[in-house]
Scaffold this motif. Structure first.
Motif, short mmCIF file in Angstrom:
data_model
loop_
_atom_site.label_atom_id
_atom_site.label_comp_id
_atom_site.label_asym_id
_atom_site.label_seq_id
_atom_site.Cartn_x
_atom_site.Cartn_y
_atom_site.Cartn_z
N PHE A 113 112.04 44.86 37.33
CA PHE A 113 110.81 45.69 37.52
C PHE A 113 109.40 44.60 37.04
CE2 PHE A 113 106.84 47.89 38.26
CZ PHE A 113 107.22 47.61 40.24
N PHE A 114 109.08 44.42 36.10
CA PHE A 114 107.50 43.74 35.58
C PHE A 114 108.45 42.07 35.67
CE2 PHE A 114 106.47 41.23 32.00
CZ PHE A 114 105.00 41.63 31.90
N TYR A 115 109.08 41.93 35.55
CA TYR A 115 109.32 40.40 36.01
C TYR A 115 109.40 39.93 36.91
CZ TYR A 115 112.51 36.45 35.26
OH TYR A 115 113.36 34.44 35.44
N SER A 116 109.97 41.03 37.77
CA SER A 116 109.67 40.41 39.95
C SER A 116 107.77 40.79 39.76
CB SER A 116 110.87 41.72 40.35
OG SER A 116 110.36 41.87 41.89
N ALA A 117 107.04 42.09 39.45
CA ALA A 117 106.49 42.39 39.46
C ALA A 117 105.33 40.98 40.19
CB ALA A 117 105.94 43.98 39.52
N LEU A 118 105.92 40.17 38.38
CA LEU A 118 104.35 40.12 37.71
C LEU A 118 104.38 38.22 38.52
CD1 LEU A 118 102.42 38.96 35.92
CD2 LEU A 118 104.06 38.37 33.93
N LEU A 119 106.26 38.57 39.00
CA LEU A 119 106.00 37.14 40.37
C LEU A 119 105.45 37.35 41.37
CD1 LEU A 119 109.94 36.18 38.95
CD2 LEU A 119 107.65 34.34 38.98
N LYS A 120 105.27 38.48 41.79
CA LYS A 120 105.12 38.73 43.01
C LYS A 120 103.34 38.32 44.04
CE LYS A 120 107.43 42.00 44.95
NZ LYS A 120 108.05 43.95 45.57
N LYS A 121 103.14 39.12 41.88
CA LYS A 121 101.63 38.55 41.90
C LYS A 121 101.09 37.35 41.86
CE LYS A 121 100.37 42.94 39.51
NZ LYS A 121 99.84 43.65 38.27
N LEU A 122 101.86 36.63 41.29
CA LEU A 122 101.98 35.31 40.83
C LEU A 122 101.56 34.20 42.79
CD1 LEU A 122 102.93 34.08 37.73
CD2 LEU A 122 100.75 34.10 38.50
N LEU A 123 102.73 34.75 43.39
CA LEU A 123 102.83 34.60 45.07
C LEU A 123 101.68 34.94 45.51
CD1 LEU A 123 107.27 35.42 45.55
CD2 LEU A 123 105.93 32.92 45.16
N GLU A 124 101.55 36.35 45.67
CA GLU A 124 99.78 36.37 46.38
C GLU A 124 98.83 36.13 46.08
OE1 GLU A 124 100.93 40.87 45.62
OE2 GLU A 124 101.88 41.65 46.70
N SER A 125 98.61 35.60 44.64
CA SER A 125 97.72 34.91 44.57
C SER A 125 97.73 33.80 44.86
CB SER A 125 97.36 34.90 42.91
OG SER A 125 98.19 34.39 42.05
N ARG A 126 98.53 33.23 45.36
CA ARG A 126 99.22 31.58 45.92
C ARG A 126 98.62 30.78 44.37
NH1 ARG A 126 98.37 31.28 51.53
NH2 ARG A 126 97.42 33.19 52.30
N GLN A 127 99.27 30.91 42.98
CA GLN A 127 99.51 30.44 41.73
C GLN A 127 101.31 29.63 42.18
OE1 GLN A 127 98.02 32.41 38.71
NE2 GLN A 127 97.20 32.98 39.76
N LEU A 128 102.28 30.47 42.81
CA LEU A 128 103.49 30.67 43.48
C LEU A 128 103.56 30.51 44.33
CD1 LEU A 128 105.55 32.36 40.90
CD2 LEU A 128 104.35 29.33 40.28
N SER A 129 104.73 29.01 44.84
CA SER A 129 105.16 29.46 45.83
C SER A 129 106.40 29.11 46.07
CB SER A 129 104.45 27.78 47.20
OG SER A 129 104.92 27.39 46.32
N ARG A 130 107.00 29.85 46.98
CA ARG A 130 108.56 30.26 47.45
C ARG A 130 109.22 28.47 47.08
NH1 ARG A 130 106.36 34.38 49.36
NH2 ARG A 130 107.12 36.71 48.64
N ASP A 131 108.67 28.08 48.16
CA ASP A 131 109.80 25.84 48.15
C ASP A 131 109.14 25.36 46.61
OD1 ASP A 131 106.74 25.76 48.50
OD2 ASP A 131 107.17 25.00 49.79
N MET A 132 108.44 26.33 46.21
CA MET A 132 108.81 25.38 44.50
C MET A 132 109.94 24.86 43.96
SD MET A 132 104.80 27.01 42.67
CE MET A 132 104.18 26.20 42.01
N SER A 133 109.52 23.97 43.37
CA SER A 133 111.19 23.66 42.07
C SER A 133 111.06 24.49 41.23
CB SER A 133 111.22 21.94 42.43
OG SER A 133 110.16 21.53 40.94
N VAL A 134 111.80 25.31 40.72
CA VAL A 134 111.98 25.83 40.23
C VAL A 134 112.83 26.20 38.56
CG1 VAL A 134 112.01 28.52 38.34
CG2 VAL A 134 110.65 28.03 41.01
N LEU A 135 113.12 26.14 37.12
CA LEU A 135 113.51 26.41 36.16
C LEU A 135 113.10 26.96 35.74
CD1 LEU A 135 116.03 24.33 34.22
CD2 LEU A 135 114.01 23.82 32.89
N VAL A 136 114.41 27.77 35.42
CA VAL A 136 114.89 29.22 34.24
C VAL A 136 114.96 28.81 33.35
CG1 VAL A 136 115.66 31.48 34.69
CG2 VAL A 136 114.73 30.75 36.82
N ILE A 137 114.68 28.83 32.26
CA ILE A 137 115.41 28.56 30.52
C ILE A 137 116.38 29.62 30.35
CG2 ILE A 137 114.49 27.94 28.69
CD1 ILE A 137 114.12 25.92 30.67
#
Length: 160
Positions: free
Chosen positions: A20-44
């Protein structure tokens, strides 16, 4: 009794929803437009949990990486999977818009080297989530219910 079967540990796991924390943090970054859903993402140090979080949030271009060769190649579909050592990533500089690790960097022999590699391959931003300094972890350490360094994990995986 295994640690994960201890009633105290079970209650901690039930009450502390890290996803939940992980998802909520990413959601906030999306809402603030610091992230977008079409960005290339690497998960380590990625797991199926990472795949679910990014999928539920609608990300389209995700590569999940880790050192686990036991995972079936389609386990992370529709996303890509890549066998990668977090401390020596096989990608060119600035290859991904966004690089993230959730509770995985502490597994590295040199977390600092892993962080530097994330920085090297990130074009726009990176996110590191590590909960080793929480009050609950400090309590678990004091009670002998957790290791300060995950030496047992390294040894059991044949890396020690």
């Amino acid at each position: 009794m295994k640690l994960q079967d201890h009633p105290f540990v079970k209650r901690l796991i039930e009450k502390n929803d890290a996803k939940f924390f992980y998802s909520a943090l990413l959601k906030k970054l999306l809402e603030s437009r610091q992230l977008s859903r079409d960005m290339s993402v690497l998960v380590i140090c990625g797991t199926v949990k990472d795949k679910k979080v990014f999928s539920e949030l609608g990300f389209t271009n995700v590569t999940v990486s880790n050192l686990d060769t036991r995972a079936p190649s389609d386990e992370f579909a529709p996303y890509s999977w890549s066998y990668q050592d977090a401390e020596n990533l096989g990608f060119p500089d600035k290859h991904f818009d966004f690089v993230v690790v959730n509770a995985g960097l502490h597994h590295c022999q040199s977390p600092h080297r892993g962080l530097l590699e994330m920085y090297r391959v990130a074009r726009k931003c990176l996110l590191v989530i590590e909960a080793r300094e929480s009050v609950l972890m400090k309590l678990a350490l004091r009670m002998g219910m957790a290791e300060e360094y995950e030496v047992c994990n390294v040894v059991t995986e044949g890396l020690g």
